[in-house]
Design a protein around this motif. Structure first.
Motif, PDB file in Angstrom:
ATOM      1  N   ALA A 107      36.680  40.494  50.966  1.00 15.56           N
ATOM      2  CA  ALA A 107      36.744  42.091  50.300  1.00 15.56           C
ATOM      3  C   ALA A 107      38.005  42.951  49.966  1.00 15.56           C
ATOM      4  O   ALA A 107      38.337  43.765  49.333  1.00 15.56           O
ATOM      5  CB  ALA A 107      35.429  41.860  49.137  1.00 15.56           C
ATOM      6  N   SER A 108      37.977  43.452  51.424  1.00 15.91           N
ATOM      7  CA  SER A 108      38.768  44.817  51.768  1.00 15.91           C
ATOM      8  C   SER A 108      40.378  43.953  51.927  1.00 15.91           C
ATOM      9  O   SER A 108      41.224  44.392  51.970  1.00 15.91           O
ATOM     10  CB  SER A 108      37.883  45.243  52.770  1.00 15.91           C
ATOM     11  OG  SER A 108      38.711  43.948  54.029  1.00 15.91           O
ATOM     12  N   VAL A 109      40.836  42.634  52.106  1.00 20.51           N
ATOM     13  CA  VAL A 109      42.038  42.293  52.683  1.00 20.51           C
ATOM     14  C   VAL A 109      43.154  42.770  51.476  1.00 20.51           C
ATOM     15  O   VAL A 109      43.935  43.141  51.487  1.00 20.51           O
ATOM     16  CB  VAL A 109      41.988  40.681  52.499  1.00 20.51           C
ATOM     17  CG1 VAL A 109      43.587  40.405  52.292  1.00 20.51           C
ATOM     18  CG2 VAL A 109      41.069  40.140  53.575  1.00 20.51           C
ATOM     19  N   THR A 110      42.548  42.753  50.333  1.00 24.29           N
ATOM     20  CA  THR A 110      43.282  43.752  48.634  1.00 24.29           C
ATOM     21  C   THR A 110      44.104  44.846  49.616  1.00 24.29           C
ATOM     22  O   THR A 110      45.403  44.825  49.640  1.00 24.29           O
ATOM     23  CB  THR A 110      42.525  43.747  47.724  1.00 24.29           C
ATOM     24  OG1 THR A 110      42.265  41.989  47.609  1.00 24.29           O
ATOM     25  CG2 THR A 110      43.771  43.682  47.024  1.00 24.29           C
ATOM     26  N   TRP A 111      43.322  45.811  49.962  1.00 31.38           N
ATOM     27  CA  TRP A 111      43.290  47.102  50.504  1.00 31.38           C
ATOM     28  C   TRP A 111      43.710  47.105  51.736  1.00 31.38           C
ATOM     29  O   TRP A 111      45.082  47.980  51.840  1.00 31.38           O
ATOM     30  CB  TRP A 111      41.920  47.873  50.128  1.00 31.38           C
ATOM     31  CG  TRP A 111      41.671  47.952  49.003  1.00 31.38           C
ATOM     32  CD1 TRP A 111      40.371  47.174  47.892  1.00 31.38           C
ATOM     33  CD2 TRP A 111      42.041  48.664  47.883  1.00 31.38           C
ATOM     34  NE1 TRP A 111      40.401  47.670  47.244  1.00 31.38           N
ATOM     35  CE2 TRP A 111      40.866  48.398  46.623  1.00 31.38           C
ATOM     36  CE3 TRP A 111      43.320  49.738  47.988  1.00 31.38           C
ATOM     37  CZ2 TRP A 111      41.782  49.042  45.533  1.00 31.38           C
ATOM     38  CZ3 TRP A 111      43.379  49.757  46.475  1.00 31.38           C
ATOM     39  CH2 TRP A 111      42.646  49.801  45.272  1.00 31.38           C
ATOM     40  N   LEU A 112      43.830  45.987  52.793  1.00 31.14           N
ATOM     41  CA  LEU A 112      44.424  46.104  53.952  1.00 31.14           C
ATOM     42  C   LEU A 112      46.057  45.440  53.397  1.00 31.14           C
ATOM     43  O   LEU A 112      46.885  46.537  54.269  1.00 31.14           O
ATOM     44  CB  LEU A 112      43.986  45.289  54.434  1.00 31.14           C
ATOM     45  CG  LEU A 112      42.851  45.696  55.245  1.00 31.14           C
ATOM     46  CD1 LEU A 112      42.169  44.907  55.961  1.00 31.14           C
ATOM     47  CD2 LEU A 112      42.994  46.930  56.078  1.00 31.14           C
ATOM     48  N   LEU A 113      45.743  44.937  52.395  1.00 27.42           N
ATOM     49  CA  LEU A 113      47.819  44.787  51.964  1.00 27.42           C
ATOM     50  C   LEU A 113      48.208  45.237  50.907  1.00 27.42           C
ATOM     51  O   LEU A 113      49.729  46.131  51.679  1.00 27.42           O
ATOM     52  CB  LEU A 113      47.450  43.247  51.105  1.00 27.42           C
ATOM     53  CG  LEU A 113      47.267  41.994  51.848  1.00 27.42           C
ATOM     54  CD1 LEU A 113      46.950  41.043  50.383  1.00 27.42           C
ATOM     55  CD2 LEU A 113      48.425  41.309  52.917  1.00 27.42           C
ATOM     56  N   LEU A 165      47.585  48.902  51.993  1.00 21.22           N
ATOM     57  CA  LEU A 165      47.999  49.717  52.438  1.00 21.22           C
ATOM     58  C   LEU A 165      48.946  49.056  53.381  1.00 21.22           C
ATOM     59  O   LEU A 165      50.511  50.173  53.940  1.00 21.22           O
ATOM     60  CB  LEU A 165      46.619  49.924  53.832  1.00 21.22           C
ATOM     61  CG  LEU A 165      46.608  50.659  55.129  1.00 21.22           C
ATOM     62  CD1 LEU A 165      46.926  52.062  54.266  1.00 21.22           C
ATOM     63  CD2 LEU A 165      45.822  51.047  55.999  1.00 21.22           C
ATOM     64  N   PHE A 166      48.998  47.932  54.004  1.00 17.45           N
ATOM     65  CA  PHE A 166      50.545  47.051  54.769  1.00 17.45           C
ATOM     66  C   PHE A 166      51.959  48.003  54.091  1.00 17.45           C
ATOM     67  O   PHE A 166      52.442  47.761  54.261  1.00 17.45           O
ATOM     68  CB  PHE A 166      50.247  45.481  55.650  1.00 17.45           C
ATOM     69  CG  PHE A 166      51.229  45.400  55.910  1.00 17.45           C
ATOM     70  CD1 PHE A 166      51.526  45.135  57.322  1.00 17.45           C
ATOM     71  CD2 PHE A 166      51.781  44.512  55.529  1.00 17.45           C
ATOM     72  CE1 PHE A 166      52.618  44.206  57.699  1.00 17.45           C
ATOM     73  CE2 PHE A 166      52.710  44.191  55.992  1.00 17.45           C
ATOM     74  CZ  PHE A 166      53.796  43.870  57.305  1.00 17.45           C
ATOM     75  N   GLY A 167      51.774  46.750  52.694  1.00 17.31           N
ATOM     76  CA  GLY A 167      53.157  47.423  51.793  1.00 17.31           C
ATOM     77  C   GLY A 167      52.889  48.855  51.869  1.00 17.31           C
ATOM     78  O   GLY A 167      54.614  49.443  51.799  1.00 17.31           O
ATOM     79  N   GLY A 168      51.983  49.475  52.042  1.00 19.63           N
ATOM     80  CA  GLY A 168      52.385  51.557  51.531  1.00 19.63           C
ATOM     81  C   GLY A 168      53.162  51.084  53.077  1.00 19.63           C
ATOM     82  O   GLY A 168      53.967  52.194  52.874  1.00 19.63           O
ATOM     83  N   GLY A 169      52.783  51.223  54.329  1.00 27.59           N
ATOM     84  CA  GLY A 169      53.713  51.381  55.727  1.00 27.59           C
ATOM     85  C   GLY A 169      54.918  50.788  55.436  1.00 27.59           C
ATOM     86  O   GLY A 169      56.131  51.327  55.912  1.00 27.59           O
ATOM     87  N   LEU A 170      55.257  49.705  55.296  1.00 32.13           N
ATOM     88  CA  LEU A 170      56.658  48.623  54.724  1.00 32.13           C
ATOM     89  C   LEU A 170      57.620  50.001  54.062  1.00 32.13           C
ATOM     90  O   LEU A 170      58.600  50.172  54.363  1.00 32.13           O
ATOM     91  CB  LEU A 170      56.838  47.696  54.661  1.00 32.13           C
ATOM     92  CG  LEU A 170      55.994  46.266  55.202  1.00 32.13           C
ATOM     93  CD1 LEU A 170      55.692  45.569  54.522  1.00 32.13           C
ATOM     94  CD2 LEU A 170      56.757  46.444  56.231  1.00 32.13           C
ATOM     95  N   VAL A 171      56.701  50.337  52.844  1.00 32.81           N
ATOM     96  CA  VAL A 171      57.710  51.218  52.193  1.00 32.81           C
ATOM     97  C   VAL A 171      57.976  52.900  52.593  1.00 32.81           C
ATOM     98  O   VAL A 171      59.269  53.394  52.861  1.00 32.81           O
ATOM     99  CB  VAL A 171      57.291  51.690  50.647  1.00 32.81           C
ATOM    100  CG1 VAL A 171      57.689  52.515  49.916  1.00 32.81           C
ATOM    101  CG2 VAL A 171      57.243  50.297  49.483  1.00 32.81           C
ATOM    102  N   ALA A 172      56.938  53.758  53.201  1.00 38.92           N
ATOM    103  CA  ALA A 172      57.450  54.395  54.147  1.00 38.92           C
ATOM    104  C   ALA A 172      57.826  54.431  55.123  1.00 38.92           C
ATOM    105  O   ALA A 172      58.848  55.640  55.931  1.00 38.92           O
ATOM    106  CB  ALA A 172      55.392  54.749  54.772  1.00 38.92           C
ATOM    107  N   GLY A 173      58.304  53.468  56.277  1.00 39.05           N
ATOM    108  CA  GLY A 173      58.712  53.391  57.216  1.00 39.05           C
ATOM    109  C   GLY A 173      59.951  53.041  56.588  1.00 39.05           C
ATOM    110  O   GLY A 173      61.410  54.195  57.113  1.00 39.05           O
ATOM    111  N   ASN A 174      60.734  52.556  55.459  1.00 39.43           N
ATOM    112  CA  ASN A 174      62.019  51.997  55.492  1.00 39.43           C
ATOM    113  C   ASN A 174      62.973  53.406  54.517  1.00 39.43           C
ATOM    114  O   ASN A 174      63.972  53.759  54.875  1.00 39.43           O
ATOM    115  CB  ASN A 174      61.767  51.294  53.760  1.00 39.43           C
ATOM    116  CG  ASN A 174      62.034  49.739  54.862  1.00 39.43           C
ATOM    117  OD1 ASN A 174      62.296  49.326  55.474  1.00 39.43           O
ATOM    118  ND2 ASN A 174      60.944  48.739  54.088  1.00 39.43           N
ATOM    119  N   ILE A 175      61.593  53.992  54.072  1.00 41.21           N
ATOM    120  CA  ILE A 175      61.968  55.074  54.151  1.00 41.21           C
ATOM    121  C   ILE A 175      62.717  56.794  54.642  1.00 41.21           C
ATOM    122  O   ILE A 175      63.461  57.137  55.326  1.00 41.21           O
ATOM    123  CB  ILE A 175      60.839  56.321  52.441  1.00 41.21           C
ATOM    124  CG1 ILE A 175      60.968  56.102  51.240  1.00 41.21           C
ATOM    125  CG2 ILE A 175      61.425  57.871  52.098  1.00 41.21           C
ATOM    126  CD1 ILE A 175      60.224  55.962  50.392  1.00 41.21           C
TER     127      ILE A 175
END
Length: 97
Positions: free
Chosen positions: A40-46, A48-58
């Protein structure tokens, strides 16, 4: 754009999207089987991963403009474009969710 540059751009895009697809595909099984997170926590981990990708790109976009000023040349009317982009940023966050 010459033929070589076009094929290079297409190959770079294909490899980039392929790598992103692979990371999202293998992240869920690794989190549940190796790291023992609840399914059930995999969705929130993904998310979080996507947010990290966006923040890293910015973050790295700004660092690149800071350290490579020749890449940061702008059109004289670019301040209008930046203001419009700043207004659209909250909408991009909605798409990330």
């Amino acid at each position: 754009m010459s033929g070589y540059a076009l094929w290079l751009a297409l190959a770079t895009t294909a490899l980039g999207f392929g790598g992103l697809f692979a990371s999202f595909t293998y992240l869920a099984p690794m989190m549940t089987q190796v790291a023992l997170f609840a399914p059930a926590s995999v969705t929130w981990l993904l998310v979080l991963f996507g947010g990290g990708l966006v923040a890293g790109n910015i973050h790295h976009q700004r660092r690149t403009r800071l350290h490579l000023p020749q890449l940061g040349r702008r059109h004289p009317r670019s301040h209008r474009t930046r203001r419009r982009a700043a207004r659209r940023r909250p909408m991009l966050l909605l798409f990330a969710l």
